[in-house]
Design a protein around this motif. Structure first.
Motif, PDB file in Angstrom:
ATOM      1  N   VAL A 193       4.177  10.449  -3.552  1.00 41.36           N
ATOM      2  CA  VAL A 193       4.199   9.371  -2.562  1.00 41.36           C
ATOM      3  C   VAL A 193       2.749   8.992  -2.288  1.00 41.36           C
ATOM      4  CG1 VAL A 193       4.839   8.730  -0.204  1.00 41.36           C
ATOM      5  CG2 VAL A 193       6.312  10.273  -1.520  1.00 41.36           C
TER       6      VAL A 193
ATOM      7  N   TYR B 171       5.504   4.873  -5.101  1.00 38.68           N
ATOM      8  CA  TYR B 171       6.157   6.144  -5.387  1.00 38.68           C
ATOM      9  C   TYR B 171       6.307   6.303  -6.891  1.00 38.68           C
ATOM     10  CZ  TYR B 171       7.529   4.913  -0.654  1.00 38.68           C
ATOM     11  OH  TYR B 171       7.499   4.503   0.666  1.00 38.68           O
TER      12      TYR B 171
ATOM     13  N   ASP C  63       0.833  -1.210   0.000  1.00 33.05           N
ATOM     14  CA  ASP C  63       0.000   0.000   0.000  1.00 33.05           C
ATOM     15  C   ASP C  63       0.864   1.254   0.000  1.00 33.05           C
ATOM     16  OD1 ASP C  63      -0.998  -0.216   3.525  1.00 33.05           O
ATOM     17  OD2 ASP C  63       0.950  -0.163   2.535  1.00 33.05           O
ATOM     18  N   ARG C  64       2.088   1.107  -0.474  1.00 36.29           N
ATOM     19  CA  ARG C  64       2.945   2.282  -0.584  1.00 36.29           C
ATOM     20  C   ARG C  64       3.603   2.267  -1.958  1.00 36.29           C
ATOM     21  NH1 ARG C  64       3.976   0.468   4.821  1.00 36.29           N
ATOM     22  NH2 ARG C  64       5.512  -0.945   3.958  1.00 36.29           N
TER      23      ARG C  64
ATOM     24  N   LEU D  86      12.531  -0.674  -2.171  1.00 37.67           N
ATOM     25  CA  LEU D  86      11.755  -0.277  -3.336  1.00 37.67           C
ATOM     26  C   LEU D  86      12.065  -1.197  -4.509  1.00 37.67           C
ATOM     27  CD1 LEU D  86      11.865   3.642  -3.403  1.00 37.67           C
ATOM     28  CD2 LEU D  86      10.331   2.099  -2.200  1.00 37.67           C
TER      29      LEU D  86
ATOM     30  N   LEU E  15       0.225   6.465  -0.239  1.00 33.10           N
ATOM     31  CA  LEU E  15       0.376   5.657   0.969  1.00 33.10           C
ATOM     32  C   LEU E  15      -0.862   4.884   1.391  1.00 33.10           C
ATOM     33  CD1 LEU E  15       2.511   8.099   3.122  1.00 33.10           C
ATOM     34  CD2 LEU E  15       3.283   6.137   1.792  1.00 33.10           C
ATOM     35  N   SER E  16      -1.912   4.906   0.593  1.00 28.77           N
ATOM     36  CA  SER E  16      -3.079   4.117   0.994  1.00 28.77           C
ATOM     37  C   SER E  16      -3.971   3.883  -0.213  1.00 28.77           C
ATOM     38  CB  SER E  16      -3.870   4.853   2.083  1.00 28.77           C
ATOM     39  OG  SER E  16      -4.298   6.107   1.622  1.00 28.77           O
TER      40      SER E  16
ATOM     41  N   ASN F 178      12.690  -0.384   4.525  1.00 22.12           N
ATOM     42  CA  ASN F 178      11.854  -0.726   3.386  1.00 22.12           C
ATOM     43  C   ASN F 178      12.727  -0.906   2.155  1.00 22.12           C
ATOM     44  OD1 ASN F 178      10.352   0.940   5.403  1.00 22.12           O
ATOM     45  ND2 ASN F 178       8.651   0.389   4.092  1.00 22.12           N
TER      46      ASN F 178
ATOM     47  N   ASP G   7       6.872  -0.212  -2.619  1.00 26.49           N
ATOM     48  CA  ASP G   7       7.564  -0.341  -1.339  1.00 26.49           C
ATOM     49  C   ASP G   7       7.315  -1.729  -0.772  1.00 26.49           C
ATOM     50  OD1 ASP G   7       7.865   2.086   1.305  1.00 26.49           O
ATOM     51  OD2 ASP G   7       8.496  -0.012   1.265  1.00 26.49           O
TER      52      ASP G   7
END
Lengths: 119, 114
Positions: B48, B33, B30-31, B102, B50-51, B100, B92
């Motif tokens: 970014v 970029y 759920d991340r 990528l 994030l959800s 984390n 991520d």
């Protein structure tokens, strides 16, 4: 005022030589990374250090050895260079204390890159 | 192993037109970029996300994330030449603790023609 810097920008060398690339960040970040971008622009992580500790070590030949003297610096030393090592190497950093409801997130900031050419 | 695919790989479009770049990934995250890379330059962070349902906009670019479909889109509105670059999505993949990792997509080379 550069955030993530790398030296040198270009590196041309003969097969079999040993070379180093240096990276420094002045963002106060905890984590630094090395990436390799090949001729097709594919970007792959090689290593990650968090506060001088090696965290991520992908399937990279032993000829590649990262070193982090402090959390603002991450250097990459390459022994016995081969033709296939020719690529652009990017250093990056992130502040892993950035937190969202789903956990830590990891916006990474990249250096300008070092173009390595092995002849 | 997490795979991240972008399409198209190459996009030639005229100024003033709209288009969308797609980023599909193979396992739960759920991340996500988005980065931009100009020729011979570094990667610049654009968005970014994030959800699930996250939407971010900056100028002519808008990015969204659908975590259930494992899909992110980068929409370009009324393209201008200055947007010509390679665009990467990166997923991520948590690595434990506060670390984390990528995984980058294949990249989409965008060329905006006058």
């Amino acid at each position: 005022d550069t955030a993530v810097s790398q030296t040198p920008k270009y590196l041309v060398t003969q097969m079999g030589n040993d070379k180093s690339i240096k990276c420094e960040q002045n963002l106060g970040h905890d984590t630094m990374y090395w990436y390799k971008q090949d001729s097709k622009k594919f970007l792959k992580i090689m290593f990650s250090y968090n506060n001088k500790e090696l965290i991520i070590n992908e399937t990279v030949p032993n000829r590649f050895s990262p070193k982090s003297p402090d959390k603002a610096h991450l250097n990459l030393h390459i022994n016995s260079l081969e033709l296939g090592d020719s690529a652009v190497y990017f250093c990056a950093s992130s502040q892993n204390r950035d937190y969202h409801q789903s956990g830590y997130y990891n916006e990474q900031f990249f250096g300008p890159g070092t173009r390595l050419t092995v002849l | 192993e997490l795979k991240v695919e972008q399409n198209p790989l190459f996009l030639s479009m005229q100024e003033g037109k709209n288009y969308t770049i797609y980023c599909n990934y193979s396992t739960t995250s759920d991340r996500l970029y988005w980065y931009r890379q100009d020729p011979g330059k570094s990667l610049e962070s654009l968005f970014v996300l994030l959800s699930n349902g996250a939407v971010k906009q900056e100028g002519r670019l808008m990015a969204s994330l659908d975590t259930k479909a494992r899909l992110s889109t980068l929409h370009i509105t009324a393209a201008v030449h200055d947007l010509s670059a390679t665009y990467f999505c990166a997923v991520d993949r948590g690595y434990g603790g506060a670390t984390n990792k990528l995984i980058f997509g294949t990249g989409t080379l965008l060329a905006v023609q006058p």
